[in-house]
Write a protein that holds these residues in place. Structure first.
Motif, PDB file in Angstrom:
ATOM      1  N   PRO A 233     -49.947  93.304 -15.458  1.00 17.41           N
ATOM      2  CA  PRO A 233     -49.264  92.008 -15.783  1.00 17.41           C
ATOM      3  C   PRO A 233     -49.013  91.262 -14.460  1.00 17.41           C
ATOM      4  O   PRO A 233     -48.570  91.731 -13.591  1.00 17.41           O
ATOM      5  CB  PRO A 233     -47.945  92.884 -16.404  1.00 17.41           C
ATOM      6  CG  PRO A 233     -48.091  94.341 -15.506  1.00 17.41           C
ATOM      7  CD  PRO A 233     -49.452  94.743 -15.606  1.00 17.41           C
ATOM      8  N   GLY A 234     -49.011  89.880 -15.093  1.00 17.68           N
ATOM      9  CA  GLY A 234     -48.756  88.977 -13.919  1.00 17.68           C
ATOM     10  C   GLY A 234     -49.679  88.607 -13.013  1.00 17.68           C
ATOM     11  O   GLY A 234     -49.694  87.775 -12.143  1.00 17.68           O
TER      12      GLY A 234
ATOM     13  N   ARG B 223     -50.508  91.575 -28.215  1.00 15.09           N
ATOM     14  CA  ARG B 223     -50.747  91.274 -26.702  1.00 15.09           C
ATOM     15  C   ARG B 223     -49.944  90.354 -26.259  1.00 15.09           C
ATOM     16  O   ARG B 223     -49.426  90.314 -25.041  1.00 15.09           O
ATOM     17  CB  ARG B 223     -52.195  90.778 -26.688  1.00 15.09           C
ATOM     18  CG  ARG B 223     -53.337  91.679 -27.221  1.00 15.09           C
ATOM     19  CD  ARG B 223     -53.200  93.046 -26.393  1.00 15.09           C
ATOM     20  NE  ARG B 223     -53.714  92.747 -25.028  1.00 15.09           N
ATOM     21  CZ  ARG B 223     -53.550  93.505 -23.978  1.00 15.09           C
ATOM     22  NH1 ARG B 223     -52.960  94.725 -24.166  1.00 15.09           N
ATOM     23  NH2 ARG B 223     -54.199  93.392 -22.775  1.00 15.09           N
TER      24      ARG B 223
ATOM     25  N   ALA C 171     -52.280  88.874 -22.318  1.00 15.49           N
ATOM     26  CA  ALA C 171     -51.772  89.786 -21.656  1.00 15.49           C
ATOM     27  C   ALA C 171     -52.782  90.172 -20.707  1.00 15.49           C
ATOM     28  O   ALA C 171     -54.165  90.220 -21.059  1.00 15.49           O
ATOM     29  CB  ALA C 171     -51.200  91.122 -22.190  1.00 15.49           C
ATOM     30  N   SER C 172     -52.791  90.418 -19.329  1.00 15.15           N
ATOM     31  CA  SER C 172     -53.845  90.734 -18.327  1.00 15.15           C
ATOM     32  C   SER C 172     -54.405  92.167 -18.295  1.00 15.15           C
ATOM     33  O   SER C 172     -53.386  93.057 -18.171  1.00 15.15           O
ATOM     34  CB  SER C 172     -53.455  90.234 -17.103  1.00 15.15           C
ATOM     35  OG  SER C 172     -53.602  88.777 -17.076  1.00 15.15           O
ATOM     36  N   SER C 173     -55.580  92.520 -18.289  1.00 16.85           N
ATOM     37  CA  SER C 173     -55.931  93.729 -18.063  1.00 16.85           C
ATOM     38  C   SER C 173     -57.503  93.852 -17.375  1.00 16.85           C
ATOM     39  O   SER C 173     -58.064  92.637 -17.620  1.00 16.85           O
ATOM     40  CB  SER C 173     -55.937  94.483 -19.368  1.00 16.85           C
ATOM     41  OG  SER C 173     -56.842  94.061 -20.207  1.00 16.85           O
TER      42      SER C 173
ATOM     43  N   ALA D 166     -46.920  91.886 -24.900  1.00 13.04           N
ATOM     44  CA  ALA D 166     -47.175  92.608 -23.596  1.00 13.04           C
ATOM     45  C   ALA D 166     -47.033  91.591 -22.696  1.00 13.04           C
ATOM     46  O   ALA D 166     -46.695  91.846 -21.406  1.00 13.04           O
ATOM     47  CB  ALA D 166     -48.603  93.326 -23.671  1.00 13.04           C
ATOM     48  N   ALA D 167     -47.530  90.495 -22.782  1.00  6.09           N
ATOM     49  CA  ALA D 167     -47.559  89.504 -21.674  1.00  6.09           C
ATOM     50  C   ALA D 167     -45.980  89.080 -21.521  1.00  6.09           C
ATOM     51  O   ALA D 167     -45.684  88.724 -20.584  1.00  6.09           O
ATOM     52  CB  ALA D 167     -48.478  88.289 -22.415  1.00  6.09           C
TER      53      ALA D 167
ATOM     54  N   ALA E  57     -44.377  90.969 -19.268  1.00  4.31           N
ATOM     55  CA  ALA E  57     -44.758  90.687 -17.875  1.00  4.31           C
ATOM     56  C   ALA E  57     -43.865  89.608 -17.303  1.00  4.31           C
ATOM     57  O   ALA E  57     -43.966  89.211 -16.209  1.00  4.31           O
ATOM     58  CB  ALA E  57     -46.198  90.457 -17.758  1.00  4.31           C
TER      59      ALA E  57
ATOM     60  N   CYS F 104     -52.181  87.900  -8.006  1.00  2.43           N
ATOM     61  CA  CYS F 104     -51.028  87.665  -8.980  1.00  2.43           C
ATOM     62  C   CYS F 104     -50.298  86.323  -8.709  1.00  2.43           C
ATOM     63  O   CYS F 104     -50.255  85.728  -7.825  1.00  2.43           O
ATOM     64  CB  CYS F 104     -49.886  89.010  -8.631  1.00  2.43           C
ATOM     65  SG  CYS F 104     -50.893  90.454  -8.607  1.00  2.43           S
TER      66      CYS F 104
ATOM     67  N   GLU G 210     -53.859  97.766 -17.296  1.00  2.00           N
ATOM     68  CA  GLU G 210     -52.955  96.651 -17.332  1.00  2.00           C
ATOM     69  C   GLU G 210     -52.517  96.097 -15.965  1.00  2.00           C
ATOM     70  O   GLU G 210     -52.270  96.835 -15.112  1.00  2.00           O
ATOM     71  CB  GLU G 210     -51.865  97.061 -18.273  1.00  2.00           C
ATOM     72  CG  GLU G 210     -52.010  97.673 -19.641  1.00  2.00           C
ATOM     73  CD  GLU G 210     -52.293  96.357 -20.919  1.00  2.00           C
ATOM     74  OE1 GLU G 210     -52.109  95.275 -20.325  1.00  2.00           O
ATOM     75  OE2 GLU G 210     -52.729  96.997 -21.681  1.00  2.00           O
TER      76      GLU G 210
END
Lengths: 373, 180
Positions: free
Chosen positions: A163-164, B29, A143-145, B32-33, B36, A180, A161
């Protein structure tokens, strides 16, 4: 045995040594515009600090593969975002922001990070705010942060965070921006209690058909950004709340050619390489590594440098390179030097005349940073 | 593109660090991804739209020159977006990790055309992780390769997420389906 062959003449020469020497340690000169930080890679580790005028190495910061290095805006520190493991190639992973004194290269502090993305040759996975108060580290796990570090208190302030989205460009008005996957730009306030996207969510590029290079450029002071696509479209933007992205223009058209094609079998001059653009802020001059090829050749090394007047959307000069180049950087003073790198060889040239000044072999082939960029 | 240049092989080939990541943390995680998605599709379906034109005019430079006989060469058809050491040169194979390594459950993907049948297939490039970099058969092909804001289409990222060690060894090219 050896003593028997030493002549009386040699002994006499040694006896005139005036004094006994003691080992000491050099310090770096104050940061100056022609200094370069050149990160290594898998074959040559460490980040070399090079004097662009003399072409000499002044010192080396210990860095591993996939390390990001930044210069503090006031020149007092070098910031290193790095990842190590307690047992060398295994054990507990440790992500750190290590702070080095910019004169002694002694470690001033180490700040534990909750993670960071492991990727090579990326500029915008680590950034410092213009006021020097914050460091931003891009993390993907997966996941992106963005991890925000308070550099005054020397601790992680928060994690945002995204996301995307990915990457972190420091913008004006205490914001960060990211590109993004849906072709939008996301801008978020770093102090807000709740992250909120402050930019209009309008796609302006296609991440599949004509991606924007990760190694695009933004000025943390003004928030002015230059995004470059695989086909050579230049998008300018101001990274601030409520700001959009300007309509793109073609590098090839700025050189009097047709815009580049994205279709197979059609050959165009295209941007390519690793650190493929450099920007001289005071004059608004962009230097782009270009090669002739088909679309999807975006990692190919540059065969020419195109010098671009961004404000007037004009290619001022095309400089043919004697050897291909993968990385380019430019000093930010009024007598700028260009730093060109390929396969661990650094070549330093005058940015106005392209006259070669110095070259160095075996110095690493990673990202290059200069003061004031 | 020079695919065998040893000093300037891609950053992925130069990977040499190893480490341990928390699998539980990684799964959290990953969740969480997934939230998205579809901005972050973890399955390679999004690439199926690519490369629909199978005529000579629609083929990329790589596809026009790809072969199907030797999987230890960079121009083998499945390698259209691979970056790193070919596991076929390191004691493994197209979908086999070498001894002492572990396949990553995550991957980046490519859509590659088999020259024998002209059909486009989805290829998952799964890294084999856990021991020193192989260093053999370094390739860096970039058909439809995007940047890290499209991570599933980027071949520069260390894709050893979810393995016991994040040390990169080599890359496989697993056929996971036909592109529509």
């Amino acid at each position: 045995m050896l003593a028997a062959v030493i002549s009386p003449v040699t002994l006499q020469a040694e006896s005139v040594v005036p004094q006994i020497e003691e080992s000491d340690v050099a310090t770096l000169p104050p940061l100056s515009p022609h200094m370069l930080l050149l990160t290594g890679d898998g074959s040559i580790k460490g980040t070399r600090i090079i004097d662009g005028d003399s072409g000499k190495i002044l010192g080396t910061i210990h860095t591993q593969d996939l390390t990001n290095v930044r210069i503090a805006p006031d020149g007092a520190f070098f910031y290193v975002a790095e990842t190590i493991w307690t047992r060398g190639n295994r054990g507990v992973r440790q992500d750190l922001l290590t702070i080095y004194d910019a004169r002694t290269l002694k470690i001033v502090d180490e700040i534990d990070l909750p993670g960071r993305l492991l990727v090579g040759n990326r500029r915008q996975t680590f950034e410092i705010s213009a006021d020097g108060r914050h460091a931003f580290i891009y993390n993907m796990d997966p996941a992106s942060s963005v991890i925000v570090v308070d550099l005054a208190r020397r601790k992680v302030a928060r994690t945002i965070e995204i996301p995307g989205c990915a990457l972190v460009f420091a913008g004006a008005a205490a914001t960060i921006s990211s590109l993004c996957g849906d072709g939008t730009l996301s801008t978020i306030g770093i102090d807000a209690r709740q992250s909120q996207d402050l930019t209009p969510a309008q796609p302006f590029f296609s991440a599949e058909d004509d991606p924007i290079f990760d190694n695009s450029i933004a000025d943390p002071k003004s928030g002015k950004a230059i995004f470059l696509s695989y086909s050579g479209l230049v998008y300018t933007a101001t990274l601030a709340p409520g700001q959009g992205v300007d309509a793109p223009w073609s590098l090839q058209q700025a050189a009097g050619m047709s815009p580049a094609s994205t279709r197979p079998l059609e050959v165009s001059w295209l941007p390519g390489g690793r650190q493929l653009i450099a920007y001289h802020r005071a004059t608004g001059t962009l230097y782009v590594l270009m090669h002739m090829g088909e679309f999807w050749s975006h990692k190919e090394d540059g065969k020419e440098i195109w010098v671009v007047d961004v404000a007037n959307r004009k290619v001022l000069r095309r400089h043919r390179l004697a050897e291909p180049v993968s990385h380019i950087q430019v000093s930010q003073d009024d007598a700028p030097l260009l730093f060109l790198n390929i396969e661990n060889k650094l070549v330093i040239v005058d940015a106005k005349t392209f006259e070669e000044k110095k070259s160095l072999d075996n110095v690493g082939n990673g990202m290059m940073m200069v003061p004031g960029e | 593109m020079d695919k065998i240049r040893t000093d300037a092989l891609s950053e992925r080939l130069l990977r040499s660090l190893a480490g341990r990541t928390s699998r539980r943390g990684m799964l959290a995680r990953l969740g969480a991804a997934l939230v998205a998605a579809p901005a972050f599709p973890l399955l390679p379906v999004s690439r199926a739209e690519a490369a629909k034109d199978r005529t000579a005019q629609g083929l990329t430079d790589f596809a026009r020159h790809a072969q199907s006989k030797d999987d230890t060469n960079c121009d083998y058809w499945r390698y259209c977006a691979i970056d790193g050491s070919l596991c076929s040169c390191c004691g493994g194979g197209l979908h086999t990790c070498p001894p002492g390594t572990e396949p990553s459950p995550t991957s980046w993907v490519g859509t590659c055309i088999n020259p024998d049948d002209g059909v486009a297939y989805l290829i998952a490039y799964r890294d084999c992780c856990g021991t020193a970099m192989c260093g053999q058969c370094g390739c860096d092909n970039t058909d439809r390769e995007s940047q890290i804001y499209r991570p599933q289409a980027n071949n520069d990222i260390y894709w050893c997420f979810g393995t016991a060690s994040m040390e990169y060894h080599c890359s496989t090219a697993v056929l996971v389906g036909v592109a529509q």
